[in-house]
Design a protein around this motif. Structure first.
Motif, short mmCIF file in Angstrom:
data_model
loop_
_atom_site.label_atom_id
_atom_site.label_comp_id
_atom_site.label_asym_id
_atom_site.label_seq_id
_atom_site.Cartn_x
_atom_site.Cartn_y
_atom_site.Cartn_z
N GLY A 167 1.01 -1.21 0.06
CA GLY A 167 0.05 0.01 -0.14
C GLY A 167 0.71 1.27 -0.07
N ALA A 168 0.25 2.35 -0.78
CA ALA A 168 1.21 3.56 -0.70
C ALA A 168 0.21 4.93 -0.77
N ASP A 169 0.65 5.76 0.27
CA ASP A 169 -0.24 7.01 0.42
C ASP A 169 0.48 7.95 -0.22
N PHE A 170 0.02 8.43 -1.57
CA PHE A 170 0.84 9.36 -2.29
C PHE A 170 0.37 10.68 -2.06
N GLY A 171 -0.63 10.90 -0.98
CA GLY A 171 -0.59 12.36 -0.70
C GLY A 171 -1.89 13.08 -1.48
N ASN A 172 -2.44 12.27 -2.32
CA ASN A 172 -3.44 12.96 -3.34
C ASN A 172 -4.47 13.48 -2.33
N ARG A 173 -4.79 12.77 -1.39
CA ARG A 173 -6.05 13.42 -0.40
C ARG A 173 -5.57 13.59 0.96
N ALA A 174 -4.24 13.81 1.03
CA ALA A 174 -3.55 14.45 2.42
C ALA A 174 -3.87 15.68 2.60
N PRO A 175 -4.02 16.01 3.81
CA PRO A 175 -4.03 17.55 4.45
C PRO A 175 -2.62 18.33 3.89
N ILE A 176 -3.03 19.51 3.66
CA ILE A 176 -1.65 20.34 3.38
C ILE A 176 -1.29 21.05 4.68
N SER A 177 0.25 21.02 4.88
CA SER A 177 0.67 21.66 5.91
C SER A 177 2.03 21.92 5.43
N SER A 234 -9.45 6.88 12.81
CA SER A 234 -8.07 6.45 12.31
C SER A 234 -7.65 6.61 10.84
N GLN A 235 -8.64 7.04 10.12
CA GLN A 235 -8.57 7.11 8.69
C GLN A 235 -7.72 8.29 8.36
N LYS A 236 -6.52 8.51 7.50
CA LYS A 236 -6.13 9.63 6.84
C LYS A 236 -6.74 10.42 5.98
N SER A 237 -7.72 10.09 5.36
CA SER A 237 -8.36 10.82 4.20
C SER A 237 -9.94 10.87 4.44
N ASN A 238 -10.50 12.08 4.30
CA ASN A 238 -11.84 12.38 4.44
C ASN A 238 -12.85 11.41 3.67
N GLU A 239 -12.39 10.96 2.53
CA GLU A 239 -13.05 10.06 1.71
C GLU A 239 -13.44 8.75 2.59
N SER A 240 -12.23 8.25 3.16
CA SER A 240 -12.28 7.02 3.96
C SER A 240 -13.20 7.24 5.19
N ARG A 241 -13.17 8.35 5.70
CA ARG A 241 -14.15 8.50 6.90
C ARG A 241 -15.69 8.56 6.49
N ILE A 242 -15.81 9.32 5.47
CA ILE A 242 -17.19 9.44 4.86
C ILE A 242 -17.73 7.92 4.83
N ILE A 243 -16.99 7.17 3.67
CA ILE A 243 -17.72 6.01 3.57
C ILE A 243 -17.57 4.96 4.89
N GLN A 285 -13.62 20.19 -0.93
CA GLN A 285 -14.37 21.28 -0.18
C GLN A 285 -15.50 20.51 0.21
N GLU A 286 -16.30 19.86 -0.77
CA GLU A 286 -17.58 19.12 -0.31
C GLU A 286 -17.34 18.10 0.78
N ILE A 287 -16.38 17.23 0.55
CA ILE A 287 -16.01 15.92 1.32
C ILE A 287 -15.83 16.44 2.73
N GLY A 288 -14.86 17.58 2.60
CA GLY A 288 -14.06 17.81 4.07
C GLY A 288 -15.10 18.40 4.87
N SER A 289 -16.15 19.25 4.18
CA SER A 289 -17.43 19.88 4.83
C SER A 289 -18.29 18.90 5.67
N ALA A 290 -18.28 17.68 4.99
CA ALA A 290 -19.27 16.84 5.73
C ALA A 290 -19.10 15.99 6.72
N VAL A 291 -17.62 15.78 6.74
CA VAL A 291 -17.05 14.87 7.68
C VAL A 291 -17.46 15.32 9.17
N THR A 292 -17.28 16.22 9.52
CA THR A 292 -17.61 16.67 11.09
C THR A 292 -18.93 16.52 11.28
N PRO A 293 -19.92 17.19 10.45
CA PRO A 293 -21.02 17.17 10.78
C PRO A 293 -21.76 15.57 10.74
#
Length: 316
Positions: A87-97, A179-188, A289-297
């Motif tokens: 498995g590899a996380d290439f940062g496509n969905r990673a938060p920017i810091s 424990s998920q790094k991406s918002n997509e995984s959290r939504i699912i 933006q749509e995905i990130g906005s939905a995670v917390t609610p």
């Protein structure tokens, strides 16, 4: 080294690696093409021991050619790792810091070297002067007051509530989402946590009769082969029950009537998130933006569903 470079910093899965007993591996495609390098993030670490790898190539004639090369060779790397089941996380969905322009300028003045952000993912830059890469990381922990914990725990003990197997599974999915790094995984996972609670009811007698007539027509069809009939019948039999969306809306209405999430009433919010989840798993584009906005609610929504009567406890 003249020209432009591309660089991809990425994380490998912690349970798998490549047995490279060196800090750098070089691949020369041909005499006219810059070499490709795969290396450990830290120069004194072997590739097989590093959980962060860097894939790069220096000396491309233009920024556009560096981008094109990066796209082609990164795809080849990704396919190779897939084949090896790494498995590899290439940062496509990673938060920017990253450091600001002023922060980089300050570091450059102190070090006397060119400094760039150590981006998690792809970056293209001028090869010279050779840059140093820096990164910043902040871990934020949200503390909940002790008195809130004690009050809710006291009510939970007093309720003598025994969780069902569906509720236990839903809780597992809810907990795993954190424990998920991406918002997509959290939504699912969060939508799955709601789905685990759902038991679709039979449709109305009128609707059930209509579906049954289609099932009979399919069974008696002389133009469909047995394989097609079997596939269609499986889908039609599921139509005898309400859809997941309908059932989820009913659960939201029963449990969370009067509550709103993202300015949507609870049933509408479930439909919104269920549709977002469907678009994600079926490959339809959704903006970050749509995905990130939905995670917390959505996290609050699932928490409120699972909390049961505890959500009525007034906190200090």
């Amino acid at each position: 080294m003249a020209g432009f470079s591309f660089r991809v910093r990425f994380h490998r899965s912690p349970s798998d690696t490549i047995n490279f007993r060196a800090s750098t591996w070089e691949c020369k495609i041909n005499e006219n093409t810059p070499s490709l390098l795969l290396r450990a993030q830290k120069k004194d670490t072997d590739i097989n021991d590093s959980e962060i790898w860097v894939f790069q190539s220096n000396g491309w004639p233009s920024e556009d050619e560096a981008h094109k090369a990066a796209s082609m060779y990164l795809d080849a790397l990704a396919l190779t790792l897939v084949r090896l089941r790494i498995g590899a996380d290439f940062g496509n969905r990673a938060p920017i810091s990253c450091f600001t322009h002023y922060g980089l300028a300050m570091l450059e003045s102190k070090s006397g070297h060119r400094v760039l952000n150590d981006v998690h993912g792809l970056m293209v830059y001028k090869s010279e002067p050779t840059p140093y890469f820096v990164s910043g990381k902040a871990n934020c922990v949200l503390g909940k007051p002790q008195d809130q914990f004690e009050k809710i725990f006291s009510h939970a003990l007093a309720s003598n509530r025994i969780l069902t197997e569906r509720e236990r599974l839903s809780l597992e999915l809810f907990n795993t989402s954190f424990s998920q790094k991406s918002n997509e995984s959290r939504i699912i996972l969060l939508v799955m946590a709601i789905e685990a609670l759902l038991e679709p009811s039979p449709r109305s007698s009128v609707a059930a009769s209509y579906v049954e007539s289609i099932i009979e027509a399919t069974n008696s069809s002389k133009v469909l082969c047995s394989k097609e009939k079997k596939s269609l019948l499986g889908s039609l039999q599921r139509l005898q029950y309400e859809s997941i969306n309908q059932t989820g809306r009913k659960l939201a209405e029963d449990c969370l009537k009067g509550r709103t999430y993202m300015n949507k009433e609870a049933p509408s919010f479930f439909s919104y998130c269920y549709n977002l989840r469907s678009r994600l798993v079926h490959g339809t584009h959704s903006s970050q933006q749509e995905i990130g906005s939905a995670v917390t609610p959505l996290t609050m929504f699932v928490s409120d569903i699972l909390s049961g009567k505890l959500r009525e406890v007034q906190l200090p």
